[in-house]
Structures are given as C-alpha cells and as structure tokens.
Design a protein around this motif. Structure first.
Motif, short mmCIF file in Angstrom:
data_model
loop_
_atom_site.label_atom_id
_atom_site.label_comp_id
_atom_site.label_asym_id
_atom_site.label_seq_id
_atom_site.Cartn_x
_atom_site.Cartn_y
_atom_site.Cartn_z
N ARG A 1 -8.19 2.40 3.93
CA ARG A 1 -8.83 2.52 5.24
C ARG A 1 -7.80 2.30 6.35
O ARG A 1 -7.83 2.95 7.39
CB ARG A 1 -9.97 1.52 5.38
N GLY A 2 -6.89 1.36 6.10
CA GLY A 2 -5.83 1.13 7.07
C GLY A 2 -5.02 2.40 7.29
O GLY A 2 -4.71 2.76 8.42
N GLN B 1 -1.86 12.22 3.86
CA GLN B 1 -1.10 11.49 4.88
C GLN B 1 -1.43 10.00 4.85
O GLN B 1 -0.54 9.15 4.96
CB GLN B 1 -1.42 12.04 6.26
N ALA B 2 -2.71 9.69 4.69
CA ALA B 2 -3.13 8.28 4.71
C ALA B 2 -2.52 7.52 3.54
O ALA B 2 -2.03 6.39 3.70
CB ALA B 2 -4.65 8.18 4.68
N PRO C 1 3.29 1.17 0.59
CA PRO C 1 3.70 -0.23 0.40
C PRO C 1 2.53 -1.18 0.13
O PRO C 1 2.58 -1.93 -0.84
CB PRO C 1 4.45 -0.56 1.69
N PRO C 2 1.46 -1.16 0.95
CA PRO C 2 0.36 -2.07 0.61
C PRO C 2 -0.38 -1.70 -0.67
O PRO C 2 -0.92 -2.60 -1.34
CB PRO C 2 -0.58 -1.97 1.83
N ILE C 3 -0.43 -0.42 -1.05
CA ILE C 3 -1.08 -0.05 -2.32
C ILE C 3 -0.32 -0.70 -3.47
O ILE C 3 -0.91 -1.32 -4.35
CB ILE C 3 -1.10 1.49 -2.51
N SER D 1 7.75 2.17 -5.85
CA SER D 1 7.22 2.39 -4.51
C SER D 1 8.33 2.78 -3.55
O SER D 1 8.16 3.67 -2.72
CB SER D 1 6.46 1.15 -4.03
N LEU D 2 9.49 2.14 -3.69
CA LEU D 2 10.63 2.50 -2.83
C LEU D 2 11.03 3.95 -3.05
O LEU D 2 11.28 4.71 -2.11
CB LEU D 2 11.82 1.59 -3.11
#
Lengths: 247, 377
Positions: free
Chosen positions: B259-260, B291-292, B298-300, B361-362
């Motif tokens: 959602r963020g 896009q979201a 990073p937070p995922i 993730s990086l």
C-alpha cells in the motif's frame, strides 16, 4: 445541428464538495471540428474535458459521446474511452516501460492486437510524431517535448475518433512547445476531432474552428476565432484577451 | 591549442588507494585515532575467533584422536585451557538439524525437494538464464510437487508432518509464508484502497486486526481455535495450521508495505491508463503494481527476512524448526553445555539465508533501476 454532433454536453453541472465547478455547461461538437477552450485557471475547462471521457463524473445534465451516453454504466464508459484519446499536461507516460511498450500496451491488451502488429503500429505512430529513433528508450531519458509527443502517439495508437488535449504545452520549456504544437497542427489538418484546452493563442488562431471561453464554471463566449480575437462580445473575454495577448 | 588539449589530471593524493585511505580512514586526527583503535580491536579479535572456530576446534575427533559421542569427550571439556569449539555436536546431530525426524529410508525425497528448490530459485536469480521461461514454469508448479514429495501421495509413503523438523520446517514455513503472503498482500492492499466501502472496510479490519496481534497469539489461535471453525471429522494438520497463521500474519504486513508503494504512484498514471480504455485489473496489473512493487522492494525484503526469522516462534506450539532442534539437542544430557556451538551454527544458517535475501534485493533494485527515472517529468 445536434444530430451530427459527435460530442454533446447538455446542462452539465458538477460540484467539488460545495464548489460549483461546472454550471449549466452546454457544448455541441461536430465531427472533425477543432475546438479550443481557454479561460483563467479554475474556470472549469480541464474539468469539462475530463468529464468527456469520465475521468470526472458530472452530477447533473447529460453527456453523449458518439451516440453513447455517459452514465454509471461501466461498459459505456469503456466504449467511450476507446473512442476518445487524451493528452495530459504532465504527459503521464508509464516510466517502467520503454517508449515502444508505452504505445503498444493498450493496443495489445485492450484491442487484442497481435504483438508484431502492435509494434508496427507503434513505429508508424512514432513516425507521425517524428521520433521513431527514440522507440527503445525509457520516458525518463527523453526531453519534455519528446515525452509529450510519445504521449500523443500513445493515444493515436488506439485509433480514436476524438482527441482531448488538457494544456498539453503548459509543462514544457518554451523551445519545446513548438515541436508539440506542430504535431497537433498536423493532426488537425488530418481531420481529427479535437478539443484543446490551451493558452497558445497562435495555435488557436491557426487551427480552431471555434473558440470557447470559460470563466467561473460557465461558458461565457463561443465564437469563431476571427470574431473571438477581433470582436469579442463579453467584457470578461476582452479583459482575459488583453491580459493574455499583451504579456 | 596544445595547452587546451592537455588533460589535467586530479591530484594524486585524492585518487586510488592512497586517496581512498586519506579520505575515508585518516581524514583528520579523530578519524585516524578511531581507525587505529578499530584496527587494534580487530587485531585481537580475529585471531581469537579463528582459533576458537577452526584451529583449536574439534570437528569429529578430540585432541586424543577419539571420536566424540558426548560433551565430556570434547577437547574443551577435557582440557579447558586449550580446547576450541566442539563442532562434533553438529556433526552427530546433523541429520536432525537438516531433516528433523524424517524417516531415513525416505530422506532422499527431502534431498530431491532441496535440489528442486534451488532449481526453482534459479530463474529468479539469473535474468539471463537460458530457457528461463521453462524454468519459471517449474518454479510455479514446484510447490505442488514439493507437497506430494514431502508429504506423500502418488505412490510415495505418507510422512506425517510431526516427523518433519529442523531446516526442513524452517524452509517450508519461510518459503510458503513469503510466497503465499505476496499475492494475498497485493489483494489486501488493493482492497484497502478500493472505492467500494464494504471491500475497503473488510480489508482494513483484517489488516489492522492481524497486525495488532503478536505472531505467537496467532500461532496459538491456529493451533487451538482453527480446528473449532472446521466441520467435524476434518482434522487439520498441525503444520498446516501454523502455516495458515504465519501466512495471515505475513500478508497483513505485506499489504501495508505494498500500500505504501501504491500511494507513491501519481494519480496521472491511473488517469492515463483509464483514458486508454484499460479496465481496473489491467490498469493495476500492467501499470500500477509493477511500479508500486518496484518502489517497495526494500521493505518487501525487509518483512520477508523478518518472517523467516520469526518462524522460530513455532517452537512455542511444539513444532521443531532449526532452532527448536538446537534447543532439543541442548536439553540432551549427552550434549549439555554446548550452547555456544549450537547457537553459533543456527545463527550461521539463518544468516546465510537472510543475507542471501538481502543481496537479492540489492540485485533487483539495481537491475530494475536501469534506464528508469521514476517520477521525473
């Protein structure tokens, strides 16, 4: 007259909260007609054209586009949006897709065109807006003028009957305005039905069949460009023109 | 003209190794003092840790050359002055750490599942993998194959999940939780932003309720209360009950993370998609979510790493994951007192997996960033 209208707005009213943004707006647009809408900011011009493809809902009155009345019926809305292309002030290209993918996306997914055909179509549209060499770049790598031309190509790829332009050059640097206006003039000469919200009066004089001047949610004056610029009726129009032409 | 063509080089002292050292380690007096202090600490710590974990450590035999079968035979218990770590406990209990109490005859099935997991991850890790498309199909059907392989069916003897344990349970909980929570989280995030008040309220309630409750409570809920909601006669497997709890928990967090990302997408993107005649689902799948999710990587990964570690809480409801097996081993009188070795080993295994996720993730961020200037006009 209304029989040959491709767009017909009758007594359209709309409020944002308590703010009466469109007040009894009536507008008939014939096929292949080029309308330029102008007026001070907050006069409801953008809201009016955004109602025509239902990005905004009107609350009273009727809007009929190409024989389809815009109501809550989602199917009708989808059909109207397939007929009507729109170009925005902020371009609104999809930044995660290349220029070519931006253009092919809707033909492939909405019109179910085969991918190869859609790509051919995309290249043709890019030729029309004169930037075929940018096909594989991403929107973030293009100048504002190029981005806006891609946005026009993206709309044209859906083969719309009507094009709406919502201040297409307002976010551009001065030297890029011309390249976008040139494309729009070509489009007008090609016989596209167009409603353009703009302050580019030079453009209006060259292509408009009719000028529409709005203020405080109402259409104040509707006239041919010749009459509008040389002999406007209302005092409000005179004041607006004197400010915009003598800056 | 000649002077114009001459390329002026930057001063030597600001480039190369010397420049790097000057700028980063010896920029001024305080900086240099801190650098020297850190070097001094490392000088003492590194030899000590290497000695304890490797040079003086027992792996299978103690310093007398005997094979170690209990803690009394560890060098460090026989000769407290000299012995290092006693890794023999890991060696002896290795099977339990990796497979739990899975029957030895059937253990090849777990091994095959491990190898298949690695294969399933391959197309996600290497974008340029040849035949990547077919590998991806395999990734999609892998969970089904793994279920029958591990649990039984299709001619395989059934292995009840209460025999599963160790790394097997950790991976099953972590992978399933993360993989299932992702799509559920996306649906919840879209639902919460929906214009239909019923859907939006239901999603909000679900998210707030699950997020407002500790995972342990959810685990107890899964163990004790879930069976009450099921029709009589249907018994839900213990591990499945825990999986349900873990997945619900993770999807609530995932929903908020996504959602963020959704909130960062400018309204113009929705308008452009709509004006091209796209339906709600096409708009979200093709324009908004790609896009979201990109923004939310990073937070995922952050919440996914969190979940992977939180799976250790299942020990509370009697399921033995990697840490659970470690604690069980510690309770064994044969291996009493070897907590350093066991916790070190368990931490190391967790670190390998979580560090892998973090590097992934990086890599994703770097890969997806190329050529894209998000939010630029």
């Amino acid at each position: 007259m209304s029989e040959e209208s491709i767009i017909s707005l009758k007594n359209v009213n709309k409020w944002f909260g308590d703010f009466h943004v469109l007040q009894d707006v009536n507008l008939e647009v014939k096929k292949k007609e080029r309308i330029v809408v102008c007026g001070p900011s907050g006069s409801g011009k953008s809201t009016m054209i955004r109602c025509i493809n239902r990005l905004e809902e009107h609350q009273e009155g009727s809007i009929v586009v190409d024989g389809i009345e815009l109501t809550g019926n989602l199917k009708n809305i989808d059909n109207v949006r397939k007929e009507v292309g729109m170009v925005f002030q902020q371009f609104n290209l999809f930044p995660h897709l290349s220029v070519k993918e931006n253009i092919t996306l809707a033909p492939i997914w909405v019109k179910k065109l085969p991918k190869a055909e859609a790509e051919e179509l995309a290249m043709r549209q890019l030729e029309i807006v004169k930037i075929p060499e940018q096909a594989n770049k991403y929107p973030g790598q293009l100048s504002g003028g190029q981005q806006q031309r891609v946005a026009i190509a993206r709309s044209l790829a859906m083969n719309p009957n009507i094009m709406l332009f919502d201040e297409p050059t307002s976010a551009l640097d001065p030297e890029m305005i011309k390249e976008v206006l040139d494309v729009m003039v070509d489009l007008a000469n090609g016989g596209m039905t167009m409603i353009v919200v703009t302050h580019e009066m030079g453009f209006a004089k060259t292509v408009a069949d009719r000028m529409v001047f709005m203020d405080e949610g109402k259409i104040v004056e509707e006239a041919s460009p010749d009459k509008f610029f040389n002999n406007p009726e209302s005092d409000r129009t005179k004041l607006f023109l004197s400010q915009i032409l003598h800056q | 003209m000649n002077e114009m063509n001459e390329v002026r080089k930057p001063p030597v002292a600001t480039t190369g190794i010397i420049g790097w050292l000057r700028i980063n380690l010896f920029f001024n007096w305080t900086n240099s003092l801190i650098t020297l202090f850190v070097i001094y600490c490392l000088y003492h710590f590194i030899p000590w840790i290497l000695d304890w974990t490797i040079f003086s450590a027992d792996f299978k035999y103690n310093f007398l050359g005997e094979q170690i079968t209990n803690q009394e035979m560890c060098s460090r218990n026989l000769d407290p002055e000299n012995g290092g770590a006693c890794w023999a406990v890991i060696y002896v209990r290795f099977y339990q750490f990796i497979y739990g109490f899975y029957p030895k005859v059937e253990v090849w099935r777990v091994n095959v599942a491990y190898v298949m997991l690695a294969l399933a991850l391959l197309p996600l890790l290497y974008a340029n993998l040849p035949y990547r498309k077919y590998f991806l199909y395999f990734t999609y059907i892998f969970p089904v194959i793994a279920y029958f392989l591990l649990n039984g069916g299709f001619g395989f003897a059934e292995v009840s999940t209460n025999k599963w344990g160790g790394l097997l349970v950790t991976l099953v909980l972590g992978c399933t939780g993360i993989a299932l929570a992702f799509p559920i989280g996306i649906m919840l995030a879209l639902g919460r932003r929906s214009k239909l008040p019923v859907i939006s309220m239901m999603c909000t309630l679900f998210i707030e309720f699950i997020r407002g409750v500790p995972l342990i409570t959810l685990l107890f809920f899964g163990m004790v209360m879930l069976p009450l909601f099921l029709p009589e006669g249907i018994d839900m497997d213990g591990l499945v009950r825990v999986l349900v709890a873990v997945t619900l928990f993770q999807s609530a967090y995932m929903a908020e993370v996504i959602r963020g990302g959704l909130q960062a997408i400018p309204p113009g993107q929705y308008e452009a998609a709509k004006s091209l005649g796209m339906s709600y689902w096409r708009m979200n799948l093709l324009i908004i979510l790609p896009q979201a999710i990109r923004i939310s990587i990073p937070p995922i990964v952050n919440t996914s790493i969190g979940l992977f570690k939180d799976t250790t809480l299942v020990i509370i409801v009697g399921i033995l994951d990697l840490l659970g097996i470690g604690r069980g081993t510690l309770a064994d009188t044969n291996w009493l007192g070897l907590s350093y070795e066991i916790y070190f080993f368990v931490s190391l295994v967790f670190f390998i997996f979580t560090f892998g996720m973090s590097r992934y993730s990086l890599y994703l961020e770097k890969k997806l960033k190329t050529g894209i200037n998000m939010g630029a006009d």
